[in-house]
Design a protein around this motif. Structure first.
Motif, PDB file in Angstrom:
ATOM      1  N   TRP A   1      22.536 -62.378  81.915  1.00 26.68           N
ATOM      2  CA  TRP A   1      23.589 -61.709  81.152  1.00 26.68           C
ATOM      3  C   TRP A   1      23.476 -60.200  81.354  1.00 26.68           C
ATOM      4  N   GLN A   2      24.619 -59.538  81.336  1.00 25.51           N
ATOM      5  CA  GLN A   2      24.700 -58.083  81.476  1.00 25.51           C
ATOM      6  C   GLN A   2      25.527 -57.561  80.315  1.00 25.51           C
ATOM      7  N   GLU A   3      24.945 -56.668  79.519  1.00 29.20           N
ATOM      8  CA  GLU A   3      25.690 -56.127  78.387  1.00 29.20           C
ATOM      9  C   GLU A   3      26.860 -55.292  78.889  1.00 29.20           C
ATOM     10  N   ASP A   4      27.978 -55.382  78.185  1.00 29.28           N
ATOM     11  CA  ASP A   4      29.186 -54.637  78.553  1.00 29.28           C
ATOM     12  C   ASP A   4      29.881 -54.194  77.274  1.00 29.28           C
ATOM     13  N   THR A   5      29.162 -53.417  76.473  1.00 30.66           N
ATOM     14  CA  THR A   5      29.674 -52.942  75.197  1.00 30.66           C
ATOM     15  C   THR A   5      30.258 -51.557  75.367  1.00 30.66           C
ATOM     16  N   LEU A   6      31.564 -51.443  75.171  1.00 27.27           N
ATOM     17  CA  LEU A   6      32.255 -50.168  75.343  1.00 27.27           C
ATOM     18  C   LEU A   6      32.423 -49.494  73.988  1.00 27.27           C
ATOM     19  N   LYS A   7      32.108 -48.219  73.922  1.00 25.56           N
ATOM     20  CA  LYS A   7      32.230 -47.492  72.658  1.00 25.56           C
ATOM     21  C   LYS A   7      32.700 -46.073  72.919  1.00 25.56           C
ATOM     22  N   ILE A   8      33.326 -45.496  71.906  1.00 23.09           N
ATOM     23  CA  ILE A   8      33.589 -44.064  71.941  1.00 23.09           C
ATOM     24  C   ILE A   8      32.534 -43.402  71.061  1.00 23.09           C
ATOM     25  N   VAL A   9      32.072 -42.238  71.503  1.00 21.74           N
ATOM     26  CA  VAL A   9      31.011 -41.522  70.805  1.00 21.74           C
ATOM     27  C   VAL A   9      31.466 -40.097  70.564  1.00 21.74           C
ATOM     28  N   PHE A  10      31.409 -39.653  69.303  1.00 21.30           N
ATOM     29  CA  PHE A  10      31.764 -38.278  68.971  1.00 21.30           C
ATOM     30  C   PHE A  10      30.556 -37.369  69.117  1.00 21.30           C
ATOM     31  N   ASN A  11      30.813 -36.122  69.421  1.00 26.21           N
ATOM     32  CA  ASN A  11      29.723 -35.155  69.562  1.00 26.21           C
ATOM     33  C   ASN A  11      29.171 -34.694  68.217  1.00 26.21           C
ATOM     34  N   LYS A  12      29.930 -34.962  67.159  1.00 29.14           N
ATOM     35  CA  LYS A  12      29.468 -34.646  65.808  1.00 29.14           C
ATOM     36  C   LYS A  12      30.146 -35.607  64.835  1.00 29.14           C
ATOM     37  N   THR A  13      29.563 -35.772  63.679  1.00 25.29           N
ATOM     38  CA  THR A  13      30.130 -36.662  62.669  1.00 25.29           C
ATOM     39  C   THR A  13      31.438 -36.086  62.157  1.00 25.29           C
ATOM     40  N   PRO A  14      32.518 -36.885  62.136  1.00 24.78           N
ATOM     41  CA  PRO A  14      33.788 -36.378  61.599  1.00 24.78           C
ATOM     42  C   PRO A  14      33.609 -35.872  60.180  1.00 24.78           C
ATOM     43  N   SER A  15      34.443 -34.931  59.786  1.00 26.51           N
ATOM     44  CA  SER A  15      34.327 -34.318  58.461  1.00 26.51           C
ATOM     45  C   SER A  15      34.488 -35.355  57.359  1.00 26.51           C
ATOM     46  N   ALA A  16      33.976 -35.026  56.196  1.00 27.49           N
ATOM     47  CA  ALA A  16      34.004 -35.956  55.068  1.00 27.49           C
ATOM     48  C   ALA A  16      35.430 -36.297  54.644  1.00 27.49           C
ATOM     49  N   SER A  17      36.387 -35.430  54.964  1.00 33.69           N
ATOM     50  CA  SER A  17      37.780 -35.688  54.581  1.00 33.69           C
ATOM     51  C   SER A  17      38.478 -36.668  55.520  1.00 33.69           C
ATOM     52  N   SER A  18      37.851 -36.996  56.648  1.00 36.56           N
ATOM     53  CA  SER A  18      38.460 -37.920  57.608  1.00 36.56           C
ATOM     54  C   SER A  18      38.466 -39.330  57.041  1.00 36.56           C
ATOM     55  N   THR A  19      39.583 -40.018  57.179  1.00 36.83           N
ATOM     56  CA  THR A  19      39.704 -41.364  56.617  1.00 36.83           C
ATOM     57  C   THR A  19      39.840 -42.453  57.662  1.00 36.83           C
ATOM     58  N   ALA A  20      40.396 -42.146  58.829  1.00 31.68           N
ATOM     59  CA  ALA A  20      40.617 -43.176  59.841  1.00 31.68           C
ATOM     60  C   ALA A  20      40.578 -42.578  61.237  1.00 31.68           C
ATOM     61  N   ILE A  21      40.160 -43.411  62.177  1.00 30.45           N
ATOM     62  CA  ILE A  21      40.142 -43.040  63.592  1.00 30.45           C
ATOM     63  C   ILE A  21      40.931 -44.096  64.343  1.00 30.45           C
ATOM     64  N   ARG A  22      41.829 -43.665  65.232  1.00 31.60           N
ATOM     65  CA  ARG A  22      42.624 -44.598  66.016  1.00 31.60           C
ATOM     66  C   ARG A  22      42.413 -44.330  67.502  1.00 31.60           C
ATOM     67  N   VAL A  23      42.130 -45.414  68.227  1.00 31.50           N
ATOM     68  CA  VAL A  23      41.867 -45.328  69.663  1.00 31.50           C
ATOM     69  C   VAL A  23      42.967 -46.080  70.392  1.00 31.50           C
ATOM     70  N   PHE A  24      43.640 -45.427  71.321  1.00 35.48           N
ATOM     71  CA  PHE A  24      44.729 -46.024  72.082  1.00 35.48           C
ATOM     72  C   PHE A  24      44.267 -46.202  73.530  1.00 35.48           C
ATOM     73  N   TYR A  25      44.499 -47.395  74.082  1.00 34.37           N
ATOM     74  CA  TYR A  25      44.066 -47.649  75.455  1.00 34.37           C
ATOM     75  C   TYR A  25      44.954 -48.704  76.103  1.00 34.37           C
ATOM     76  N   TYR A  26      44.889 -48.742  77.454  1.00 34.13           N
ATOM     77  CA  TYR A  26      45.591 -49.774  78.201  1.00 34.13           C
ATOM     78  C   TYR A  26      44.687 -50.992  78.297  1.00 34.13           C
ATOM     79  N   ALA A  27      45.249 -52.163  78.003  1.00 33.22           N
ATOM     80  CA  ALA A  27      44.440 -53.368  77.840  1.00 33.22           C
ATOM     81  C   ALA A  27      44.591 -54.330  79.008  1.00 33.22           C
ATOM     82  N   ARG A  28      43.575 -55.160  79.159  1.00 31.11           N
ATOM     83  CA  ARG A  28      43.656 -56.261  80.109  1.00 31.11           C
ATOM     84  C   ARG A  28      44.662 -57.299  79.605  1.00 31.11           C
TER      85      ARG A  28
END
Length: 298
Positions: A194-221
């Motif tokens: 088996w070969q792991e294939d876990t895709l993630k987005i990583v921020f350079n810093k923790t989003p501010s405390a006021s942030s409520t949601a993150i949305r990621v848009f991508y082209y899908a298989r």
């Protein structure tokens, strides 16, 4: 069209070619299924959005159709306002830097790629995998290869080989995958990788405390195949493209390059026709700025 009918059309196209090797179900599936994915990503570009609660710095894309073709990440604050987060290549991210010194939020895309061996796979629902000290967590994805056992009794297609599946951790030495192998398959698997294939987005810093949601848009298989009765997840106009490209691949393997070239040319023509009709009025600001779109599309 279902995969079964597509494979039958491939057989019909190859019938008079007198291929010098057996064209097995596995061979057809390998080429055709890959062509479906390639065409889906290259031509259809199905857009998907995944939403996350803004907590932490890492967010795993869990959809089985996910890709690294991320074209927008946006973050929402407590007032409902949104802003786009810029992309920064992972090689220039400073993850151990004091966050107070980082002025602007940015994200990178990362794929975890650990690997290991499996010593068993059961005929069960879900299929249970024994893999010593795998180090995986629930929600991680793996791609299987070289699996011995769990071949389908009728088609001979292996239940795991080549598939990318999310895992559910049982303990440090075992996990399950959502594949029903309880019936219709031969003996239990006795080996594999088996070969792991876990895709993630990583921020350079923790989003501010006021942030409520993150949305990621991508082209899908395209929607993955469950079995041969699954629908091919392409517009009807593009299914023949995948068929012609598959036939071309097999003919090329047999050295019949001229005939293979003809099928490849047909596939290209069908793709061009689809692009000309489906995207005749689609704005493409990445190619031409918006004020010029009408001039190009007329």
């Amino acid at each position: 069209m279902r995969y079964r009918e597509a494979y039958q059309l491939i057989d019909a196209a190859l019938h008079k070619a007198e291929i010098g090797f057996p064209v097995t179900e596995v061979l057809k599936a390998t080429f055709f299924d890959q062509e479906v994915e390639n065409i889906g990503l290259r031509v259809v570009k199905k857009s998907i959005m995944q939403s996350f609660t803004a907590s932490g710095k890492e967010f795993v894309l869990t959809d089985s159709k996910r890709t690294n073709k991320i074209y927008k990440v946006e973050i929402e604050d407590g007032t409902g306002a949104t802003k786009s987060v810029p992309f920064v290549d992972d090689s220039v991210m400073f993850f151990n830097t004091d966050e107070d010194t980082i002025a602007n939020l940015a994200f990178s895309v990362r794929t975890d790629a650990t690997s290991g061996s499996m010593s068993a796979g059961t005929r069960a629902n879900p299929c249970a995998i024994t893999a010593a000290s795998h180090g995986l967590d629930t929600g991680d994805f793996v791609i299987f290869s070289e699996v011995v056992g769990l071949d389908h009794d009728t088609t001979g297609v292996n239940a795991l080989n080549g598939k990318r599946l999310a895992i559910t951790k049982v303990d440090d030495n075992s996990f399950t995958v959502a594949v029903n192998t309880s019936s219709g398959y031969g003996g239990n698997a006795t080996a594999g990788k088996w070969q792991e294939d876990t895709l993630k987005i990583v921020f350079n810093k923790t989003p501010s405390a006021s942030s409520t949601a993150i949305r990621v848009f991508y082209y899908a298989r395209p929607e993955p195949k469950t079995d041969n009765t699954s629908r091919v997840d392409l517009p009807g106009q593009l299914v023949p493209c995948a068929i012609h490209r598959t036939v071309a691949q097999i003919l090329n393997l047999d050295g019949n390059l001229q005939l293979g070239s003809g099928h490849r040319g047909l596939a290209k023509a069908l793709e061009s026709e689809y692009m000309g009709t489906d995207r005749a009025r689609e704005a493409m600001p990445d190619l031409v700025s918006m004020p010029l779109q009408d001039f190009v599309n007329k």
